[in-house]
Design a protein around this motif. Structure first.
Motif, PDB file in Angstrom:
ATOM      1  N   GLN A  42       1.104  -1.180   0.658  1.00 58.09           N
ATOM      2  CA  GLN A  42       0.044   0.120  -0.366  1.00 58.09           C
ATOM      3  C   GLN A  42       0.902   1.594  -0.158  1.00 58.09           C
ATOM      4  N   ARG A  48      -1.657  -1.310  -8.876  1.00 53.39           N
ATOM      5  CA  ARG A  48      -3.383  -0.236  -8.491  1.00 53.39           C
ATOM      6  C   ARG A  48      -4.444  -1.111  -8.789  1.00 53.39           C
ATOM      7  N   VAL A  49      -5.290  -1.626  -7.706  1.00 55.39           N
ATOM      8  CA  VAL A  49      -6.063  -2.677  -8.914  1.00 55.39           C
ATOM      9  C   VAL A  49      -6.993  -1.883 -10.506  1.00 55.39           C
ATOM     10  N   VAL A  63      -8.005  -6.832  -9.331  1.00 56.20           N
ATOM     11  CA  VAL A  63      -8.826  -6.904  -8.859  1.00 56.20           C
ATOM     12  C   VAL A  63      -9.636  -6.288  -7.470  1.00 56.20           C
ATOM     13  N   GLU A  64      -8.217  -6.586  -6.223  1.00 57.62           N
ATOM     14  CA  GLU A  64      -8.146  -6.700  -4.929  1.00 57.62           C
ATOM     15  C   GLU A  64      -7.373  -6.598  -4.077  1.00 57.62           C
ATOM     16  N   VAL A  65      -7.045  -5.776  -3.485  1.00 53.97           N
ATOM     17  CA  VAL A  65      -5.873  -5.684  -2.796  1.00 53.97           C
ATOM     18  C   VAL A  65      -6.170  -5.190  -1.217  1.00 53.97           C
ATOM     19  N   THR A  66      -6.019  -6.271  -0.201  1.00 55.00           N
ATOM     20  CA  THR A  66      -6.250  -6.024   0.871  1.00 55.00           C
ATOM     21  C   THR A  66      -5.158  -6.707   2.096  1.00 55.00           C
ATOM     22  N   THR A  70      -3.407 -10.012  -2.430  1.00 52.50           N
ATOM     23  CA  THR A  70      -3.983  -9.626  -3.703  1.00 52.50           C
ATOM     24  C   THR A  70      -4.704 -10.643  -4.634  1.00 52.50           C
ATOM     25  N   LYS A  71      -5.793 -10.885  -5.175  1.00 57.03           N
ATOM     26  CA  LYS A  71      -6.612 -11.053  -6.406  1.00 57.03           C
ATOM     27  C   LYS A  71      -6.378 -10.553  -7.734  1.00 57.03           C
ATOM     28  N   LYS A  73      -7.088 -11.431 -11.589  1.00 57.16           N
ATOM     29  CA  LYS A  73      -8.598 -12.088 -12.549  1.00 57.16           C
ATOM     30  C   LYS A  73      -7.169 -12.880 -13.712  1.00 57.16           C
ATOM     31  N   VAL A  81      -5.637 -15.781  -6.141  1.00 56.29           N
ATOM     32  CA  VAL A  81      -5.744 -15.445  -4.663  1.00 56.29           C
ATOM     33  C   VAL A  81      -4.211 -15.407  -4.522  1.00 56.29           C
TER      34      VAL A  81
END
Length: 225
Positions: A42, A48-49, A63-66, A70-71, A73, A81
């Motif tokens: 971060q 980035r997404v 598609v997503e970063v938590t 990181t996810k 596609k 994942v």
């Protein structure tokens, strides 16, 4: 004695607390590693997404970063994942930065009778007919290799659609095929040259006679039957 007993109780309690802390630390090691790696991602923001990236042998759109993972596609539609700790240790290729366009290449072989200047003209005409190939930067044609049955050319062209660059390559190859057909230029098949020979029939009698002559030429063997 009372003070000594209290001291022993406190030491045992402290030892148990240290053991519990070590157990929890080992249990949370991977989770904390992912959390710290997610925090680093971060802060550094290598992607980035929405960016198209390659990390840890996986390629796709983010598609997503938590804080944990990181996810991504993939082009096949699969959702991968990846733990942040794994991404933090991997080399990351970001195809969306600094910016488009992207360079793509196609290799094609033409017959030796086709002059390189004529081949370059035909290949450029074919590439320029594809709508998703950019005119700037301009396509490049490089004479790449003299192979066994063809002269190989590498075609470099640019496109803004990296997600579908395989489809753009297919369009370019199709345009090349039809352009070469119109100009009657051949994409040769692999050529193999075979040489045959007939082995002479072995002459056993002559071989035996020759061996006997060699043996009898040695004085010590001459008297033997």
């Amino acid at each position: 004695r009372v003070l000594r007993a209290v001291q022993i109780i406190l030491e045992e309690r402290l030892a148990r607390e240290i053991e519990v802390a070590i157990v929890f630390g080992l249990a949370l090691q991977e989770t904390l590693g992912n959390a710290f790696a997610g925090l680093a991602l971060q802060v550094e923001r290598p992607f980035r997404v929405g960016h198209w990236v390659k990390a840890a042998d996986h390629e796709g759109r983010v598609v997503e970063v938590t804080w944990r993972a990181t996810k991504i596609k993939t082009k096949s539609g699969n959702l991968v994942v990846l733990p942040n700790s794994e991404i933090a240790k991997a080399a990351i290729t970001n195809y969306s930065e600094p910016s488009a366009p992207f360079r793509v290449e196609v290799v094609v072989g033409l017959g030796y009778p086709t002059p390189p200047s004529e081949a370059r003209e035909a290949l450029l005409a074919a590439v320029r007919r594809v709508d998703r190939v950019l005119t700037s930067p301009a396509p490049e044609i490089l004479l790449w290799d003299f192979s066994a049955s063809s002269i190989n050319y590498t075609i470099w062209f640019w496109t803004e659609d990296f997600e579908h660059h395989e489809a753009v390559q297919s369009e370019v190859r199709r345009a090349i095929y039809y352009e070469l057909s119109r100009r009657r230029l051949e994409i040769p098949y692999p050529i193999q040259v075979e040489y045959g020979r007939e082995e002479p029939t072995p002459d056993e009698e002559g071989r035996l006679t020759s061996a006997m002559q060699l043996v009898t030429a040695v004085p010590v063997f001459r008297a033997l039957p």
